[in-house]
Design an enzyme around this catalytic site. Sequence first.
Site, PDB file in Angstrom:
ATOM      1  N   HIS A  43      -7.216   9.592  -1.770  1.00  0.00           N
ATOM      2  CA  HIS A  43      -6.554   9.595  -0.658  1.00  0.00           C
ATOM      3  C   HIS A  43      -7.553  10.062   0.548  1.00  0.00           C
ATOM      4  O   HIS A  43      -7.841   9.526   1.559  1.00  0.00           O
ATOM      5  CB  HIS A  43      -5.380  10.307  -0.710  1.00  0.00           C
ATOM      6  CG  HIS A  43      -4.369   9.713   0.365  1.00  0.00           C
ATOM      7  ND1 HIS A  43      -3.258   9.568   0.113  1.00  0.00           N
ATOM      8  CD2 HIS A  43      -4.518   9.260   1.532  1.00  0.00           C
ATOM      9  CE1 HIS A  43      -2.286   9.206   1.162  1.00  0.00           C
ATOM     10  NE2 HIS A  43      -3.327   9.092   2.085  1.00  0.00           N
ATOM     11  N   ASP A  71       0.870  -1.159   0.036  1.00  0.00           N
ATOM     12  CA  ASP A  71       0.031  -0.028  -0.044  1.00  0.00           C
ATOM     13  C   ASP A  71       0.734   1.217   0.002  1.00  0.00           C
ATOM     14  O   ASP A  71       1.695   1.604   0.967  1.00  0.00           O
ATOM     15  CB  ASP A  71      -0.994   0.028   1.215  1.00  0.00           C
ATOM     16  CG  ASP A  71      -1.737   1.326   1.322  1.00  0.00           C
ATOM     17  OD1 ASP A  71      -2.720   1.162   0.618  1.00  0.00           O
ATOM     18  OD2 ASP A  71      -1.558   2.348   1.992  1.00  0.00           O
ATOM     19  N   LYS A 120      -2.281   6.012  -4.239  1.00  0.00           N
ATOM     20  CA  LYS A 120      -3.445   6.923  -4.139  1.00  0.00           C
ATOM     21  C   LYS A 120      -3.219   8.455  -4.521  1.00  0.00           C
ATOM     22  O   LYS A 120      -2.127   8.841  -4.879  1.00  0.00           O
ATOM     23  CB  LYS A 120      -3.742   7.255  -2.478  1.00  0.00           C
ATOM     24  CG  LYS A 120      -3.561   5.975  -1.711  1.00  0.00           C
ATOM     25  CD  LYS A 120      -3.823   6.051  -0.129  1.00  0.00           C
ATOM     26  CE  LYS A 120      -3.581   4.879   0.369  1.00  0.00           C
ATOM     27  NZ  LYS A 120      -2.215   4.702   0.870  1.00  0.00           N
ATOM     28  N   ASN A 178       3.806  -9.641  11.811  1.00  0.00           N
ATOM     29  CA  ASN A 178       2.627  -9.228  11.447  1.00  0.00           C
ATOM     30  C   ASN A 178       2.026  -9.945  10.494  1.00  0.00           C
ATOM     31  O   ASN A 178       0.969  -9.822  10.067  1.00  0.00           O
ATOM     32  CB  ASN A 178       2.776  -7.627  10.939  1.00  0.00           C
ATOM     33  CG  ASN A 178       3.121  -6.761  12.023  1.00  0.00           C
ATOM     34  OD1 ASN A 178       3.205  -7.085  13.418  1.00  0.00           O
ATOM     35  ND2 ASN A 178       3.702  -5.489  11.629  1.00  0.00           N
ATOM     36  N   TYR A 212       3.409   9.700  -0.112  1.00  0.00           N
ATOM     37  CA  TYR A 212       4.207   9.085   0.827  1.00  0.00           C
ATOM     38  C   TYR A 212       5.889   9.375   0.437  1.00  0.00           C
ATOM     39  O   TYR A 212       6.630   9.117   0.824  1.00  0.00           O
ATOM     40  CB  TYR A 212       4.058   7.670   0.814  1.00  0.00           C
ATOM     41  CG  TYR A 212       2.923   7.298   1.682  1.00  0.00           C
ATOM     42  CD1 TYR A 212       1.663   8.071   2.143  1.00  0.00           C
ATOM     43  CD2 TYR A 212       2.361   5.998   1.346  1.00  0.00           C
ATOM     44  CE1 TYR A 212       0.801   7.887   2.813  1.00  0.00           C
ATOM     45  CE2 TYR A 212       1.116   5.667   2.211  1.00  0.00           C
ATOM     46  CZ  TYR A 212       0.203   6.468   2.871  1.00  0.00           C
ATOM     47  OH  TYR A 212      -0.967   6.158   3.152  1.00  0.00           O
ATOM     48  N   ILE A 225      -3.286  -3.286   6.564  1.00  0.00           N
ATOM     49  CA  ILE A 225      -1.906  -2.956   6.071  1.00  0.00           C
ATOM     50  C   ILE A 225      -1.089  -2.588   6.935  1.00  0.00           C
ATOM     51  O   ILE A 225      -0.723  -1.216   6.952  1.00  0.00           O
ATOM     52  CB  ILE A 225      -2.364  -1.970   5.042  1.00  0.00           C
ATOM     53  CG1 ILE A 225      -3.347  -0.887   5.235  1.00  0.00           C
ATOM     54  CG2 ILE A 225      -2.905  -2.552   3.577  1.00  0.00           C
ATOM     55  CD1 ILE A 225      -3.279   0.266   4.427  1.00  0.00           C
ATOM     56  N   LEU A 264      -2.787  -0.753  14.109  1.00  0.00           N
ATOM     57  CA  LEU A 264      -2.184  -0.879  15.524  1.00  0.00           C
ATOM     58  C   LEU A 264      -2.390   0.264  16.455  1.00  0.00           C
ATOM     59  O   LEU A 264      -2.363   0.177  17.597  1.00  0.00           O
ATOM     60  CB  LEU A 264      -0.523  -1.171  15.438  1.00  0.00           C
ATOM     61  CG  LEU A 264      -0.061  -2.581  14.485  1.00  0.00           C
ATOM     62  CD1 LEU A 264       1.342  -2.501  14.402  1.00  0.00           C
ATOM     63  CD2 LEU A 264      -0.785  -3.690  15.284  1.00  0.00           C
TER      64      LEU A 264
HETATM   65  P1  NDP Z   1       0.681   0.986  11.905  1.00  0.00           P
HETATM   66  O1  NDP Z   1      -0.531   0.657  12.712  1.00  0.00           O
HETATM   67  O2  NDP Z   1       0.751  -0.032  10.966  1.00  0.00           O
HETATM   68  O3  NDP Z   1       1.841   0.943  13.056  1.00  0.00           O
HETATM   69  C1  NDP Z   1       3.165   1.292  12.653  1.00  0.00           C
HETATM   70  C2  NDP Z   1       3.929   1.481  13.782  1.00  0.00           C
HETATM   71  O4  NDP Z   1       3.816   0.255  14.887  1.00  0.00           O
HETATM   72  C3  NDP Z   1       5.351   1.580  13.525  1.00  0.00           C
HETATM   73  O5  NDP Z   1       5.759   2.512  14.524  1.00  0.00           O
HETATM   74  C4  NDP Z   1       5.989   0.211  13.822  1.00  0.00           C
HETATM   75  O6  NDP Z   1       7.240   0.300  14.141  1.00  0.00           O
HETATM   76  C5  NDP Z   1       5.077  -0.325  14.825  1.00  0.00           C
HETATM   77  N1  NDP Z   1       5.046  -1.652  14.754  1.00  0.00           N
HETATM   78  C6  NDP Z   1       4.565  -2.324  13.612  1.00  0.00           C
HETATM   79  N2  NDP Z   1       4.626  -3.767  13.818  1.00  0.00           N
HETATM   80  C7  NDP Z   1       4.728  -3.755  15.154  1.00  0.00           C
HETATM   81  C8  NDP Z   1       4.578  -5.037  16.094  1.00  0.00           C
HETATM   82  N3  NDP Z   1       4.677  -6.261  15.775  1.00  0.00           N
HETATM   83  N4  NDP Z   1       4.784  -4.737  17.357  1.00  0.00           N
HETATM   84  C9  NDP Z   1       4.959  -3.448  17.829  1.00  0.00           C
HETATM   85  N5  NDP Z   1       4.986  -2.346  17.104  1.00  0.00           N
HETATM   86  C10 NDP Z   1       4.995  -2.575  15.681  1.00  0.00           C
HETATM   87  O7  NDP Z   1       0.573   2.388  11.340  1.00  0.00           O
HETATM   88  P2  NDP Z   1       0.584   3.155  10.099  1.00  0.00           P
HETATM   89  O8  NDP Z   1      -0.062   4.537  10.424  1.00  0.00           O
HETATM   90  O9  NDP Z   1       1.790   3.115   9.186  1.00  0.00           O
HETATM   91  O10 NDP Z   1      -0.719   2.442   9.155  1.00  0.00           O
HETATM   92  C11 NDP Z   1      -0.368   1.319   8.216  1.00  0.00           C
HETATM   93  C12 NDP Z   1      -0.703   1.799   6.766  1.00  0.00           C
HETATM   94  O11 NDP Z   1      -1.677   2.331   6.518  1.00  0.00           O
HETATM   95  C13 NDP Z   1       0.414   3.012   6.288  1.00  0.00           C
HETATM   96  O12 NDP Z   1       1.698   2.547   6.225  1.00  0.00           O
HETATM   97  C14 NDP Z   1      -0.226   3.421   5.030  1.00  0.00           C
HETATM   98  O13 NDP Z   1       0.053   2.453   4.078  1.00  0.00           O
HETATM   99  C15 NDP Z   1      -1.658   3.117   5.536  1.00  0.00           C
HETATM  100  N6  NDP Z   1      -2.347   4.551   5.918  1.00  0.00           N
HETATM  101  C16 NDP Z   1      -3.365   5.242   5.262  1.00  0.00           C
HETATM  102  C17 NDP Z   1      -3.756   6.344   5.752  1.00  0.00           C
HETATM  103  C18 NDP Z   1      -4.840   7.262   4.554  1.00  0.00           C
HETATM  104  O14 NDP Z   1      -5.292   7.983   4.727  1.00  0.00           O
HETATM  105  N7  NDP Z   1      -5.246   6.164   3.651  1.00  0.00           N
HETATM  106  C19 NDP Z   1      -3.284   6.988   6.704  1.00  0.00           C
HETATM  107  C20 NDP Z   1      -2.483   6.507   7.502  1.00  0.00           C
HETATM  108  C21 NDP Z   1      -1.962   5.128   7.004  1.00  0.00           C
HETATM  109  P3  NDP Z   1       8.522  -0.522  13.519  1.00  0.00           P
HETATM  110  O15 NDP Z   1       8.736   0.015  12.252  1.00  0.00           O
HETATM  111  O16 NDP Z   1       9.640   0.011  14.653  1.00  0.00           O
HETATM  112  O17 NDP Z   1       7.960  -1.995  13.798  1.00  0.00           O
END
Ligand code: NDP
Length: 275
Positions: A108, A45, A75, A240, A50, A228, A190
């Site tokens: 988006h 995604d 997007k 994950n 981004y 995602i 998360l």
């Molecule tokens: P997530 O909910 O996926 O969380 C990501 C964070 O959690 C990072 O800091 C990561 O750190 C940590 N993390 C990941 N896996 C674990 C684990 N197993 N245990 C503990 N911590 C973990 O957040 P996002 O906000 O990135 O959302 C996911 C995706 O959704 C985005 O990347 C994007 O593609 C999409 N998105 C879309 C939006 C929209 O407007 N359409 C808005 C926001 C997001 P680390 O890297 O250190 O693991």
Amino acid sequence: MISPLLALNDGHRMPQLGFGLWQVPGPVTADVTATALRLGYRLIDGAAAYRNEEGQGAGLRDSTLPRDQIFVTTKIWNSDQGFDATLRAAEASLARLGLDHVDLLLIHWPCPSRDLYPDTWHALIRLREEGRARSIGVSNFNEGHLQRIIGETGVVPVVNQIEINPRLQQPALRAFHAAHGIVTQSWTPLGQGRSFDAPPVLAAAARTGRSPAQIILRWHIQIGAAVIPRSTREAGLRENLNLFDFSLTDAEMAAIATLDEASRCGPDPAVFEMQ
Ligand code: NDP
């Protein structure tokens, strides 16, 4: 482990679990994308906003997987809304990705005060007809926005990608999606870790021997949402992905349902207008 596939309302299918690229720095995006594909992810995604589509494309090319086994999302950003601007923005994304089509193209954000999202939706329909996007959908749309574009065009988005996590479960919007054949795809699944220490999550983690993150991602899978998560760590990517050899009981699902407090991590789509 490879994700199950969800049926989309246009006849195509989409992996239920994917990997998100928001805030993944440009220079590491190719590596993270290639690693995710090697581990078993099949949906990536991304978004023009981004600023890492070149890396997303480079990571896809690093993989030996056939193109038709990888599901690529991008997007249209807010400042590119409008019919002609959207057509140009989609071509620019495809050029950065190095692809002749994406599997899913999303609007988006609706940016309702600009009132360009219906014209933008018409452009996505054109891009689908031209084969530049195999499927088209939206993100951050509420029920009124969805009703408007469906009413004006008769074309139902395949996906609405919205913020969902245990503190923001959006049951009414999910029910609208279910009634109209729209897949709910959860972003920030998360929830910035704010439910990692919630008693229902910890209890399910203790019973299954899984991490709080895995419990929450499994909850998304069992409510029928696509999801995602993002991690730039290989261990996090692996963790994950491992959601399909255990399940939550009905009682555990009901306990997690009680965590909903309708509280967002991200902006409110009714007013978010960032250009
Ligand atoms: P997530 O909910 O996926 O969380 C990501 C964070 O959690 C990072 O800091 C990561 O750190 C940590 N993390 C990941 N896996 C674990 C684990 N197993 N245990 C503990 N911590 C973990 O957040 P996002 O906000 O990135 O959302 C996911 C995706 O959704 C985005 O990347 C994007 O593609 C999409 N998105 C879309 C939006 C929209 O407007 N359409 C808005 C926001 C997001 P680390 O890297 O250190 O693991």
